[in-house]
Design an enzyme around this catalytic site. Structure first.
Site, PDB file in Angstrom:
ATOM      1  N   HIS A  35       0.830  -1.210   0.000  1.00 53.38           N
ATOM      2  CA  HIS A  35       0.000   0.000   0.000  1.00 53.38           C
ATOM      3  C   HIS A  35       0.859   1.254   0.000  1.00 53.38           C
ATOM      4  CE1 HIS A  35      -3.659   2.262   0.455  1.00 53.38           C
ATOM      5  NE2 HIS A  35      -3.247   2.815   1.574  1.00 53.38           N
ATOM      6  N   LYS A  78      -9.788  14.071  -3.641  1.00 53.12           N
ATOM      7  CA  LYS A  78     -10.806  13.563  -2.732  1.00 53.12           C
ATOM      8  C   LYS A  78     -10.646  14.170  -1.351  1.00 53.12           C
ATOM      9  CE  LYS A  78      -9.656   9.278  -3.123  1.00 53.12           C
ATOM     10  NZ  LYS A  78      -9.575   7.807  -3.116  1.00 53.12           N
ATOM     11  N   ARG A  92     -11.633  12.959   2.334  1.00 55.09           N
ATOM     12  CA  ARG A  92     -12.111  11.801   3.084  1.00 55.09           C
ATOM     13  C   ARG A  92     -12.666  12.205   4.444  1.00 55.09           C
ATOM     14  NH1 ARG A  92     -10.699   6.693   1.429  1.00 55.09           N
ATOM     15  NH2 ARG A  92      -9.130   6.517  -0.204  1.00 55.09           N
ATOM     16  N   ASP A 124      -5.194   1.893  -9.167  1.00 59.57           N
ATOM     17  CA  ASP A 124      -5.085   1.877  -7.710  1.00 59.57           C
ATOM     18  C   ASP A 124      -4.415   0.580  -7.286  1.00 59.57           C
ATOM     19  OD1 ASP A 124      -5.321   2.836  -5.160  1.00 59.57           O
ATOM     20  OD2 ASP A 124      -7.483   3.144  -5.246  1.00 59.57           O
TER      21      ASP A 124
END
Length: 325
Positions: free
Chosen positions: A138, A201, A203, A229
């Site tokens: 990640h 974005k 969040r 992604d």
């Protein structure tokens, strides 16, 4: 000359947990070997028992386990497998994690939170792993959580080449779903010779998988947009990003991600999405309810097998992914 010299050759042994045996079998086939026979079972109270039916003494052992649901069970099983190999006098133990569990918890956003990605690395090391191998972590910083060598494999060449063959590159725009994936999206742009757009974005940090707003930065009108992604979990974020692209005039949207976690409402969201195709690798098994025509799964097994071969032969894993970082 003192000491004793043996004529024995190095031995490679590949082991698999029960989380995703299909991928392990593909890797074994690509390597030209077979998985070591293993007895694994659960006791009535949920405890896991593992015993290998072949000697591992003096062998270079590679233990595959993808951290799919139920994630805690499969992490524990891998730890037990590593412990068994350590006690069986394995020469070396490499833990292969096609999908690294808890990777999203790699830093603290709020007070009194854990850094669970570091905890998983510590557990693997303490169990007896000498080396880690993972696909598309990640964040790259997770490599520093493990006190030993980490081989970071990338799915970008596999995914990008597939997209490049299917889409008219003159109409293609690569889209990063957030600021954190811009570097990877940039590498897609270089490989496909395509322009870049970004979804900005906001969040809600108090709610998992929740987006407050999304706006497009870049020209996507009449373009075929490929959203890239590392993972898709509930698919809410990626479907909202696709909607934003369509609202800004995109002709079509394709989603490419390494890990198809696809939990909770993901099945319904993918079915109802205007996205024409979702492309994943098989680092995780695809649930039966998600065997959809719009989902394409590419095999990461050849890349993992090549990396195992390089580690065993003391070659260069980095050379397999030149230009990808």
């Amino acid at each position: 000359m003192s000491g004793i010299t043996t004529s024995g050759e190095k031995k490679l042994k590949l082991f698999s947990g029960r989380a995703h045996p299909e991928l392990a079998k593909e890797v074994a086939e690509a390597l030209g070997t077979e998985l070591v026979p293993t007895k694994a079972l659960d006791f009535a109270n949920g405890e896991i028992y593992v015993r290998f039916l072949e000697s591992a003494r003096g062998a270079d052992c590679f233990v595959m386990q993808s951290h799919t649901a139920p994630i805690n069970q499969w992490i524990m099983e891998q730890l037990i497998m590593i412990d068994a190999l350590k006690r069986a006098s394995a020469r070396s133990i490499t833990a292969i994690l096609p999908f690294y569990g808890y990777a999203r918890q790699d830093k603290k956003h709020l007070g009194r939170e854990p850094i669970s990605a570091r905890l998983v690395a510590d557990l693997l090391r303490q169990a007896g792993a000498d080396r880690l191998m993972a696909v598309d972590l990640h964040t790259a910083q997770i490599q520093g959580f493990f006190d030993g060598p980490v081989d970071h494999l990338f799915a970008l060449p596999l995914l990008a080449d597939y997209i490049g063959e299917k889409v008219d590159r003159s109409k293609l725009t690569v889209v990063s779903p957030d600021a954190g994936r811009v570097k990877v999206a940039d590498q897609w742009c270089d490989r496909l010779d395509a322009p870049l757009a970004i979804i900005h974005k906001r969040r809600d940090m108090t709610q998992a998988n929740t987006i407050l707003s999304a706006e497009v930065v870049g020209d996507v009108k009449d373009r075929v947009c490929v959203l890239v992604d590392d993972m898709i979990d509930t698919a809410g974020t990626i479907c909202a990003a696709a909607d934003a692209l369509f609202e800004n005039g995109a002709a079509d949207v394709v989603v490419a991600a390494t890990h198809g976690v696809l939990s909770g409402p993901a099945a319904d969201r993918l079915k109802n999405s205007r996205v024409s195709e979702f492309v994943f690798t098989n680092t995780l098994p695809t649930p039966a309810q998600l065997q959809l025509d719009k989902i394409t799964t590419l095999s990461i097994a050849p890349s993992i097998a090549a990396a195992i071969h390089e580690v065993f032969e003391e070659g260069s894993v980095t050379s397999l992914f030149e230009g990808v970082h």
